[in-house]
Motif scaffolding. Structure first.
Motif, PDB file in Angstrom:
ATOM      1  N   VAL A  56       0.835  -1.198   0.000  1.00  0.00           N
ATOM      2  CA  VAL A  56       0.000   0.000   0.000  1.00  0.00           C
ATOM      3  C   VAL A  56       0.865   1.242   0.000  1.00  0.00           C
ATOM      4  CG1 VAL A  56      -1.789   1.246   1.238  1.00  0.00           C
ATOM      5  CG2 VAL A  56      -1.825  -1.245   1.167  1.00  0.00           C
ATOM      6  N   ALA A  87      -8.936  -7.128   1.038  1.00  0.00           N
ATOM      7  CA  ALA A  87      -8.896  -6.121   2.101  1.00  0.00           C
ATOM      8  C   ALA A  87      -7.836  -5.069   1.807  1.00  0.00           C
ATOM      9  CB  ALA A  87      -8.613  -6.791   3.443  1.00  0.00           C
ATOM     10  N   GLN A  88      -6.697  -5.508   1.273  1.00  0.00           N
ATOM     11  CA  GLN A  88      -5.638  -4.555   0.952  1.00  0.00           C
ATOM     12  C   GLN A  88      -6.086  -3.606  -0.149  1.00  0.00           C
ATOM     13  OE1 GLN A  88      -2.616  -7.551   0.261  1.00  0.00           O
ATOM     14  NE2 GLN A  88      -1.328  -6.557   1.808  1.00  0.00           N
ATOM     15  N   ASP A  90      -9.120  -2.766  -0.846  1.00  0.00           N
ATOM     16  CA  ASP A  90     -10.087  -1.828  -0.235  1.00  0.00           C
ATOM     17  C   ASP A  90      -9.353  -0.701   0.469  1.00  0.00           C
ATOM     18  OD1 ASP A  90     -12.224  -3.208  -1.093  1.00  0.00           O
ATOM     19  OD2 ASP A  90     -12.801  -4.064   0.844  1.00  0.00           O
ATOM     20  N   GLN A  91      -8.319  -1.097   1.184  1.00  0.00           N
ATOM     21  CA  GLN A  91      -7.588  -0.115   1.967  1.00  0.00           C
ATOM     22  C   GLN A  91      -6.865   0.895   1.061  1.00  0.00           C
ATOM     23  OE1 GLN A  91      -5.860  -2.410   4.935  1.00  0.00           O
ATOM     24  NE2 GLN A  91      -6.165  -0.854   6.497  1.00  0.00           N
ATOM     25  N   HIS A  94      -9.410   3.267  -0.334  1.00  0.00           N
ATOM     26  CA  HIS A  94      -9.818   4.159   0.744  1.00  0.00           C
ATOM     27  C   HIS A  94      -8.787   5.266   0.949  1.00  0.00           C
ATOM     28  CE1 HIS A  94     -12.649   4.598   4.014  1.00  0.00           C
ATOM     29  NE2 HIS A  94     -13.210   3.446   3.640  1.00  0.00           N
ATOM     30  N   SER A  95      -7.544   4.838   1.048  1.00  0.00           N
ATOM     31  CA  SER A  95      -6.464   5.792   1.332  1.00  0.00           C
ATOM     32  C   SER A  95      -6.258   6.730   0.161  1.00  0.00           C
ATOM     33  CB  SER A  95      -5.156   5.042   1.612  1.00  0.00           C
ATOM     34  OG  SER A  95      -5.393   4.036   2.556  1.00  0.00           O
ATOM     35  N   SER A 123     -15.451  -0.841  -1.680  1.00  0.00           N
ATOM     36  CA  SER A 123     -14.673  -0.060  -2.636  1.00  0.00           C
ATOM     37  C   SER A 123     -15.582   0.603  -3.656  1.00  0.00           C
ATOM     38  CB  SER A 123     -13.688  -0.963  -3.377  1.00  0.00           C
ATOM     39  OG  SER A 123     -12.570  -1.200  -2.575  1.00  0.00           O
TER      40      SER A 123
END
Length: 780
Positions: A56, A87-88, A90-91, A94-95, A123
DNA sequence: TTAGGGTTAG
């Protein structure tokens, strides 16, 4: 279906919870060492840095240093992506949204488009909010629609929960809610759309008029339409000009045409005054119900409201007129269109061409096509299909196939409808196997045959007596997930009636009726008609009662078949009572109703009653057909009013009604009986002049006439000349001649003809041989 | 707003 990366590529590293360093410091401080390393790695193939735990931050840093296009298309990125967990991802999204929304969009699109990745709901909602914030509503709709395509119907509760729990405080959250409802509605997942709307009401989020309109449109066939309309009014949001038009359309669709007119009147003088679309909807509604005159009056009313009819108004009305067969008026409206500066378009010309096609006037259809070309418009796939259909229906299948070649040479691809037209005409000419090959061709080029295609083929097979093959095709259709309606069942039912026993057909019919799925009057009509034809009027009436009990509306065909049954069993008074009662069922008698009864009276010798019915028919504006005229000619023949019969035949041509071979057979037989063989043959020649193919019955009648009232040698000559011309003769022609020779004692000739008959493969029955032998014995 | 499939009479 999109591939999911995580299903295809095993994770190379265990997924650990990510601890993100403050992103702003990563992106907006000086380039880090690892970012510089990424840049180097792009040139090498070393992927040692691509540990998911760091991915990320690496991606974020890389974006800052290299810019999105270099990073996202680089080798390092391509190697890292498959190892990222859901999940990564999504993160990351998000970020990225927090730091640079454009990067979030880029990352989202890249994974979706180039890696076939199916994003999570979370997402998707993040990206939806980015689009909503930027007012990129088309993209917002598209991203939500893609999600709904995957989620399917019934997904609204869980999506609403997610949207509420994780996004409620986000900017533009209301826009996303509204678009979610809209997207559900556009996919016709109306219950989900209603669920979202209900949630929005609870949360005090306003829906837009576009969403309401879409939902109103999708529910316009149902009662719920009223609830949506009331909800719009209660919400106080301004209506768009389409709201009322959709509502009027819904009323028309639900056959509430009076209410539709009243609604239009109500809106006059109010804020949302009737617009062109509202009028167009009403014009369409009235045309579909067959009230073209009322449709015309609404067309004129538009001018009074200061509105100018558009191409839709004209095309809708012209279509109504064409369906009603009023071609002259339809053409007048096309001219009117041009005079009012509304250019007729391809749709106008297609509608007119089809109008002529429906009347069997292909020359008229061609004139329209020429005008279309003259106006600088090119025929489209519909134009070709109409023309192909026209040729095929007149039995000219070859011409239909030539047009298909032309279509292909012009770069058009045949679609399901065009194929079905060709298939249908092949079936109608009995070329069912060729039709089946065409079905294979369709599948080979990737077209999926639909319910109509299958129904046409099932009908073709069943009509040829191949009911079993028809049923197999029916099963094949169902196995492909095509849900049948009553059409394929009617084909099978007809096949069983033709090939099997009435009992067998009735059992099939009862199974359909019990299933509760088949509430179609046509299926009942087929069964009732069969009973009527067999003279089993009791059974027919029984079925009629069943229809009424079930609340199914009988059609005029139902009543006509019943009337036929009563006539067949010589219960003419009862048949007459049914005619009188037709109005009570909200039905109008048709030419078939009158012709059936007229024929029955004619058969009874009650020519007076027959003419009375003809008068009644005309007074009720039911147009007599060529069949009606044939019956009247038969009546006149029975009264030996031959000149009047000939006069009526001429009248038919003058009225534009075309006599067929049965009309001529009737009158030729009459002249034969009157021993006027010269006139009988003259009429036969007239048939040929009018391009009417004499049937085997025509020749039976003529041969019999010559045998009975003329010279037997002439009969022999006629018979031989017909055989020389390869004209199809039936067993009746042979037996007529055999009987005539037997009666005159010419055993040799009779035996010779008998031999010829056997040679031709005709079945010989005892009924033919015994009387002939008796005659011969008498002669000897 | 335009193209294709099933039932009735002589």
């Amino acid at each position: 279906m999109l591939n999911r990366i995580h299903q295809c590529v095993p994770l190379r590293f265990p997924v650990k919870p990510l601890i993100l360093s403050p992103l702003s410091s990563l992106i907006f401080t000086k380039p880090s060492v690892s970012a510089a390393k990424i840049a180097e790695d792009d040139l090498t193939t070393d992927t040692s840095l691509s540990k998911p735990r760091d991915a990320v931050s690496e991606i974020l840093t890389g974006l800052q240093i290299l810019g999105p296009s270099k990073l996202l298309r680089g080798h390092w990125f391509r190697t890292v992506v498959p190892s990222l967990s859901l999940a990564q991802i999504d993160q990351i999204i998000h970020s990225l949204r927090l730091e640079n929304a454009d990067y979030a969009l880029l990352f989202f699109d890249l994974l979706k488009n180039e890696y076939g990745f199916r994003h999570s709901r979370a997402s998707t909602f993040v990206i939806a909010h980015v689009f909503a914030g930027k007012r990129r509503l088309k993209d917002l709709r598209s991203v939500l629609q893609q999600m709904l395509q995957d989620e399917g119907s019934g997904s609204a509760p869980s999506l609403c929960e997610l949207l509420w729990n994780s996004f409620k405080d986000w900017d533009s959250n209301g826009v996303v809610w509204d678009m979610l409802a809209f997207a559900y509605s556009r996919f016709e997942m109306v219950h989900d759309a209603l669920f979202v709307l209900a949630k929005m009401k609870d949360l005090n989020v306003r829906a837009s008029i576009l969403t309401y309109n879409s939902l109103l449109y999708n529910l316009r066939h149902t009662d719920i339409m009223w609830d949506v309309y009331n909800a719009i009014k209660a919400s106080g949001i301004p209506q768009s000009e389409y709201t009322n038009s959709i509502f009027i359309d819904g009323l028309c669709k639900q056959s509430l045409i009076q209410e539709a007119v009243a609604f239009l009147r109500e809106t006059e003088g109010k804020e949302s005054r009737p617009c062109v679309v509202s009028f167009n909807t009403l014009i369409s509604g009235f045309c579909k119900m067959g009230f073209v005159d009322v449709a015309k009056s609404f067309f004129c009313m538009m001018f009074k409201h200061g509105l100018l009819p558009d191409a839709y108004s004209y095309n809708t009305l012209i279509h109504g007129l064409c369906v009603a067969g009023s071609m002259e008026e339809a053409l007048d409206f096309m001219n009117d269109m041009e005079e009012h500066g509304v250019e007729p378009d391809v749709v106008t010309f297609n509608i007119l061409a089809k109008g002529f096609r429906l009347l069997g006037l292909m020359s008229g259809a061609w004139k329209i096509i020429h005008k279309m070309l003259h106006n600088g418009l090119n025929p489209d796939i519909l134009t070709y299909t109409i023309l192909i259909c026209g040729y095929c229906l007149t039995g000219n299948v070859e011409e239909g196939f030539k047009l298909r070649e032309e279509m292909l040479s012009r770069g058009f691809h045949l679609n399901i409808t065009s194929y079905s037209v060709l298939l249908s005409s092949l079936c109608k000419s009995g070329r069912v196997n060729e039709a089946l090959s065409l079905l294979c061709e369709m599948e080979t080029i990737g077209l999926k045959p639909d319910l109509v295609t299958y129904s046409t083929l099932i009908h073709g097979l069943c009509k040829q007596g191949e009911v079993q093959r028809g049923i197999e095709l029916y099963k094949q259709m169902c196995s492909k997930g095509i849900h049948p309606n009553s059409f394929p069942h009617s084909a099978i039912l007809l096949g069983l009636l033709e090939k099997g026993t009435t009992l067998e057909a009735r059992m099939y019919f009862d199974t359909l009726a019990k299933s509760g799925l088949m509430e179609d009057i046509v299926l009942y009509n087929i069964m009732i008609d069969r009973y009527a034809k067999l003279g089993k009027i009791g059974e027919a009436v029984q079925l009629y009662k069943q229809i009424i009990e079930k609340g199914i509306a009988p059609s005029i065909v139902t009543v006509n078949s019943l009337i036929y049954g009563f006539c067949k069993t010589r219960k003419l008074a009862e048949a007459g009572r049914w005619l009188d009662a037709i109005g009570a069922y909200g039905l109008e008698p048709s030419s078939v109703t009158y012709t059936t009864l007229m024929n029955a009276f004619c058969e009874e010798g009650n020519i007076h009653a027959m003419f009375e019915l003809l008068q009644e028919m005309e007074s009720r504006a039911v147009e007599p057909t060529h069949v009606t005229y044939t019956v009247v000619i038969k009546g006149l023949c029975k009264q030996w009013k031959l000149l009047k019969a000939v006069q009526l035949l001429e009248d038919m041509y003058a009225k534009g009604l075309y006599p067929d071979e049965m009309t001529y057979n009737t009158i030729i037989q009459c002249f034969c009986k009157a021993q006027n063989l010269k006139k009988a043959f003259q009429l036969h020649n007239e048939m040929l002049l009018h391009n009417i193919q004499p049937s085997p019955v025509t020749y039976n009648v003529l041969i019999n006439g010559v045998c009975v009232y003329g010279d037997l040698k002439d009969a022999d000559r006629l018979f031989s000349s017909l055989l020389d011309q390869d004209i199809r003769l039936t067993k009746v022609a042979y037996t007529t001649l055999i009987k005539a020779h037997s009666a005159k004692g010419d055993v040799d000739k009779a035996v010779f003809l008998f031999g010829q008959m056997v040679e031709k493969g005709f079945e010989i029955s005892i009924e033919i041989i015994v009387p002939s032998l008796i005659d011969c014995a008498k002669g000897v």
